[in-house]
Motif scaffolding. Structure first.
Motif, mmCIF file in Angstrom:
data_model
loop_
_atom_site.group_PDB
_atom_site.id
_atom_site.type_symbol
_atom_site.label_atom_id
_atom_site.label_comp_id
_atom_site.label_asym_id
_atom_site.label_seq_id
_atom_site.Cartn_x
_atom_site.Cartn_y
_atom_site.Cartn_z
ATOM 1 N N LYS A 254 -8.780 -1.303 7.499
ATOM 2 C CA LYS A 254 -9.153 -1.097 6.679
ATOM 3 C C LYS A 254 -7.585 -1.780 5.726
ATOM 4 O O LYS A 254 -6.716 -1.724 6.376
ATOM 5 C CB LYS A 254 -9.432 0.745 6.412
ATOM 6 C CG LYS A 254 -10.549 1.686 6.390
ATOM 7 C CD LYS A 254 -10.134 2.838 5.288
ATOM 8 C CE LYS A 254 -11.954 3.391 5.862
ATOM 9 N NZ LYS A 254 -12.158 4.429 4.591
ATOM 10 N N ASN A 256 -5.416 -1.104 1.934
ATOM 11 C CA ASN A 256 -5.525 -0.746 0.874
ATOM 12 C C ASN A 256 -7.088 0.673 0.757
ATOM 13 O O ASN A 256 -7.452 0.216 -0.858
ATOM 14 C CB ASN A 256 -5.545 -1.445 -0.148
ATOM 15 C CG ASN A 256 -3.612 -2.597 -0.577
ATOM 16 O OD1 ASN A 256 -2.832 -1.004 0.297
ATOM 17 N ND2 ASN A 256 -4.505 -4.061 -0.771
ATOM 18 N N ASP A 257 -7.309 0.920 1.660
ATOM 19 C CA ASP A 257 -8.419 2.266 1.576
ATOM 20 C C ASP A 257 -9.891 1.006 1.380
ATOM 21 O O ASP A 257 -10.446 1.430 1.361
ATOM 22 C CB ASP A 257 -8.217 3.096 0.502
ATOM 23 C CG ASP A 257 -7.295 3.707 0.572
ATOM 24 O OD1 ASP A 257 -7.178 4.653 1.813
ATOM 25 O OD2 ASP A 257 -6.651 4.503 -0.528
#
Length: 403
Positions: A254, A256-257
């Motif tokens: 991932k 930034n999410d």
């Protein structure tokens, strides 16, 4: 019917984006395979529906349209086709109308009882000569109907080259519509794999529903229709991954999410990667799973067309997925590692249109691909060859005017 008048008809759908991007290498191969197929099948009426005319970089590649049409019209192989109607949506400056669809129709000299419908005058027209409609001329002619899908139908509500183009024909007094259609693609493998059916599948279903309902509710007489184009039907990716990776664990990368990569690793062998998936990457450990036995095991995941089987009919699919093939000239059988292969290019008939096809047990309709052994770009052209049964309607020649 005491005596049936039969016409040999060949319908072809071809996403030609690749050959416009690489005209010097791919276009000659594409044309060679096309001409060889025509010579073998000997159709009297050819309907060639194209998508992505001009390619993805259409600002630069649209110039190759003239070469494409010239090779078709002036070839030795097509000299017996003495009439043609060609509709090419090449006006990319009008984004809200631009579909990049191309419909090319060729009529053999042996076929005489054929007429084309004028949607403004509401009558059939005689056909003579060879006419090409592009640019502003495409908007002026009324022998076709072109529509881009409404903005709210587009994923992320951003314009892309998606819509349909319809023509209406009478051949031996059988009247029917031919519809060139291009539906929305899967923008991200990761999003496509989240659920079943996928978000993209739902967008395609809504757009195709819209088109079918329009034909049943507009002001024109209701006639049988055949839709063929790039439906962009994809396999149920959620289901395919569940089947391929039943004994694997997913590991996520991932940023930034946001998921950038999913790696499926075999439970009992941490060094064995079963599948790697990114937004535009879908790479199984064993790519032969796509081609073994013509990819028949994948058919159970080909579910999008089934939603419409109450309204549309499709002949048995015996060919491998038509997209996305490698564009390497030496790898005509291989798929790119960008998407899971799917039967994107299809030919679907209304149930009433199926009644126009001769039910010949010895020589049944032929539903297959052109150029199965060579590189034809990222899509293999798909064709349906059949014998069209003559109709009982009032002959259009009694009420037709010269075009």
């Amino acid at each position: 019917m005491a005596t049936e008048k039969l016409a040999n008809v060949m319908l072809i759908t071809a996403n030609v984006g690749s050959i416009f991007e690489e005209p010097d290498t791919l276009m000659p191969i594409w044309m060679k395979e096309f001409f060889e197929t025509i010579k073998k099948m000997e159709p009297q009426f050819i309907a060639l529906h194209c998508q992505e005319v001009g390619g993805k970089n259409y600002h630069d590649s649209m110039q190759h349209i003239s070469t494409f049409t010239r090779l078709l019209l002036e070839s030795e192989e097509m000299k017996s086709y003495n009439r043609a109607r060609i509709y090419l949506d090449d006006d990319y400056k009008t984004e809200e109308k631009f579909t990049a669809l191309g419909c090319l129709y060729f009529i053999h000299e042996s076929l005489q009882n054929i007429f084309l419908y004028d949607f403004e005058a509401l009558k059939f027209r005689f056909i003579s000569g060879k006419d090409i409609y592009t640019g502003s001329k495409l908007f002026e002619t009324k022998t076709h109907e072109k529509l881009k899908f409404p903005m709210e139908f587009f994923p992320e509500t951003r314009w892309s080259r998606k819509g349909f183009l319809r023509t209406r024909w009478s051949i031996n007094d059988s009247i029917f519509d031919l519809v060139d259609i291009h539906l929305f693609h899967d923008a991200s493998n990761i999003i496509a794999a989240e659920k079943s059916p996928s978000t993209y599948s739902n967008h395609r279903r809504k757009a195709l529903d819209h088109a079918i309902q329009r034909f049943s509710s507009d002001k024109y007489d209701k006639v049988p229709f055949i839709m063929f184009g790039d439906f962009n039907f994809r396999l149920d990716q959620y289901g395919v991954i569940k089947s391929l990776c039943a004994k694997a664990t997913a590991e996520y990368l991932k940023e930034n999410d946001e998921i950038k990569r999913v790696t499926y690793i075999e439970n009992d062998n941490k060094n064995k990667v079963i599948l790697t998936m990114e937004k535009k990457k879908f790479t199984p450990h064993n790519p032969k799973i796509y081609t073994e036995n013509k990819g028949r095991w994948l058919r159970k995941f080909d579910r999008e067309a089934r939603y419409f089987y109450d309204r549309l009919y499709e002949y048995d699919v015996e060919f491998p997925p038509s997209y996305p093939y490698s564009e390497d000239l030496n790898k005509g059988h291989d798929y790119m590692g960008t998407r899971i292969p799917g039967w994107c290019d299809r030919i679907l008939l209304s149930h009433s249109a199926r009644d126009l096809v001769q039910k010949d047990i010895v020589h049944p309709p032929n539903y297959s691909v052109i150029g199965p052994d060579v590189c034809m770009g990222d899509h293999k052209p798909v064709f349906l060859f059949f014998k069209l049964i003559g109709g009982k309607d009032e002959p259009p020649r009694k009420r037709a005017k010269s075009e």
